[in-house]
Design a protein around this motif. Structure first.
Motif: not given
Lengths: 295, 267
Positions: A29-32, A259-262, A265-271
């Motif tokens: 979680l922290a990494y993402i 890389a930044q985009l994904s 987007a991953s962070a948003v997905l998790i949230i």
């Protein structure tokens, strides 16, 4: 070794295992979040994607993910509720029931790519629906059904037999007893199942690439008539979800900041998943309190 | 070693036409698959009296009781006749839901619904079409008073029924049953999960209730049978061995098996 030392050792080992699980989770979680959140901005959350490069915001994808989830749940909850009630309450213990159970288990072990290709061939090509929210939702329903059905069946079966007898002894029909007495008690378990399967739906990419499509046409968020082609609610428009978008940016995207985009987007997905889980639980607890009058 | 008793030597009372009966069974048999759990039970239950069914565990008394409102449907095969108001309610064509509204049941373990106290009582009433709010409220009070629970819960009707004590829960279950205004109330060891004080309360409630209802109670507690019932049937290994007034049963049992059971020198 004496009982006290065995017990101590076991407790230590169990605690270590739990710590490892929590540690991995926290690390992920922290990494993402750390690598993604700095790139998340309001324009990123609400903006549209450049169809060619895949760069730009994820507003439409975010909406698509939620819309697909809601649509999938609208289709799969009633079906699995019916199937779960049948298996828990009405099915006789015979070869036909065990056949149904095996079929459900087989269905749950299908690889998502296979479900996706099946949906592609049947809905997208054969029924000529095209890449659409509805094709994606039906494909995801196949995914969801075994998990949800099993979960609902188990939640219902876990309710004490004496509750059923109480209902029946008052002259309530089997159906009325099941819906009015047993289901409310089983609700927390069912909500947990829905939350789990929603997480799967939210994160699913493979099955959606072939069914909901990989394009997120710009929709008009002022138009809420599901019949209009440009409306976000139109179930027959192609709808790339957030998870598919992450996959696409990383494989086919031509954006220089892929890389930044994904990561963002991953962070948003998790949230989004966390928020959905929290919301579903609050709603479930609220409903449970309402129907059972407990504190 | 368990003593062997002849199943041919029985002493089962019958009633003449001067006694009005609430229910009656003729040659009632119950089978769990190949297991013959109840043999030829011929019992008649006088109106507005408490009849106790006693016997050791596995004697078939609960099995018999559960047949009376068709709770054994789908669990066991029940043959024979169950007469209730000149209708054989063991016929497959009988509306079992209707029957259960007339013949209520209270179980061994208190099983209130996971709902509020009020909702426990009105849920089934509403499901049966009673919508009038004032009438529902009246039934709540009447049935809770009937089960001697009203004074304890009248200020907390919206609290969860599961927050009540075991004895209160069981009286709530009784209230829930009598709210349906049944004719007959079947109780399957209603006090076996309760402490002595709660047991006394439930027994007092039953004695009061027999003015309006016919009560059939299964109990493994002979003192309880002696305290509350006016008729008493003794079951042994799936047979009704003796059926007589409670006074006779405990002071002057007719056959050896009953004598031994009452004296506690059984087996």
């Amino acid at each position: 070794m004496n009982a006290k030392r065995t017990d101590f050792l076991a407790t230590v080992i169990i605690n270590l295992i739990v710590a490892a699980v929590v540690g991995i989770l926290v690390f992920l979680l922290a990494y993402i979040l750390i690598s993604g959140l700095p790139h998340v901005s309001w324009t990123f959350l609400t903006g549209t994607t450049d169809a060619f490069s895949g760069a730009g915001g994820i507003g439409v994808q975010l909406f698509n993910s939620f819309y697909l989830l809601v649509l999938t749940m609208l289709i799969s909850i009633p079906i699995s509720l019916g199937a779960g009630i049948y298996l828990a309450e009405y099915a006789k213990d015979n070869w036909r029931t065990s056949l149904i159970r095996s079929a459900i288990e087989v269905l749950s072990s299908l690889p998502s790519v296979v479900v996706g290709l099946f949906g592609f061939l049947l809905f997208v090509v054969k029924f000529k629906i095209g890449f659409s929210v509805i094709s994606g939702a039906i494909a995801l329903t196949f995914f969801n059904l075994p998990l949800l059905t099993r979960n609902i069946e188990e939640s219902l079966s876990a309710v004490s037999r004496s509750q059923r007898e109480a209902g029946l002894s008052l002259g309530l029909s089997k159906w009325k007893t099941e819906i009015g007495i047993i289901l409310p008690v089983a609700l927390p378990g069912i909500v947990t199942g829905i939350v789990l399967s929603a997480g799967r739906v939210f994160g699913e990419a493979a099955a959606l690439i072939y069914t909901a499509g990989q394009s997120a046409p710009v929709t008009n968020f002022a138009d809420w008539n599901p019949m209009d082609a440009a409306s976000p609610l139109n179930p027959f428009r192609p709808a790339e979800t957030l998870a598919v978008h992450i996959w696409k940016v990383n494989t086919e995207g031509l954006a220089t900041n892929a890389a930044q985009l994904s990561a963002a987007a991953s962070a948003v997905l998790i949230i989004a998943v966390l928020l959905f889980n929290l919301g579903a639980r609050l709603l479930g607890n609220f409903l449970y309190r309402r129907v059972t009058a407990s504190k | 070693m368990l003593k062997q008793y002849s199943f041919d030597e029985t002493a089962v009372q019958t009633f003449d036409d001067s006694t009005s009966l609430a229910m009656k069974t003729e040659n009632l048999q119950v089978f769990y698959g190949a297991n013959h759990a109840m043999h030829d039970a011929n019992l008649a239950f006088p109106k507005n009296q408490i009849t106790a069914l006693i016997g050791a565990s596995g004697s078939g008394k609960s099995t018999y009781l559960r047949s009376l409102n068709r709770m054994n449907d789908g669990i066991a095969t029940v043959t024979g006749k169950i007469w209730y108001h000149q209708v054989d309610i063991n016929e497959p064509t009988v509306n079992i839901y209707e029957i259960r509204r007339h013949i209520g049941m209270v179980f061994q373990r208190p099983n209130p619904f996971a709902k509020s106290i009020r909702e426990n009582i009105v849920y089934a009433l509403r499901a049966n079409g009673l919508k009038d709010k004032a009438e529902l409220e009246e039934r709540v009070e009447k049935s809770l008073r009937g089960a001697a629970l009203w004074d304890e819960v009248k200020d907390s009707l919206d609290k969860s029924a599961l927050s009540l004590s075991g004895g209160q829960q069981q009286r709530l279950c009784i209230a829930r049953s009598i709210a349906m205004e049944p004719d007959v109330l079947l109780l399957d060891e209603p006090c076996s999960a309760l402490d002595p004080i709660s047991t006394v309360k439930v027994e007092e409630t039953l004695l009061e209730l027999q003015k309006k209802y016919t009560i059939i109670i299964v109990t493994h507690n002979m003192q309880q049978a002696a305290r509350v019932s006016s008729q008493c049937a003794f079951f042994h290994l799936g047979h009704v061995m003796e059926y007589t007034s409670t006074g006779n049963m405990f002071s002057n049992p007719q056959i050896p098996v009953t004598q031994d059971y009452i004296a506690g020198s059984f087996g």
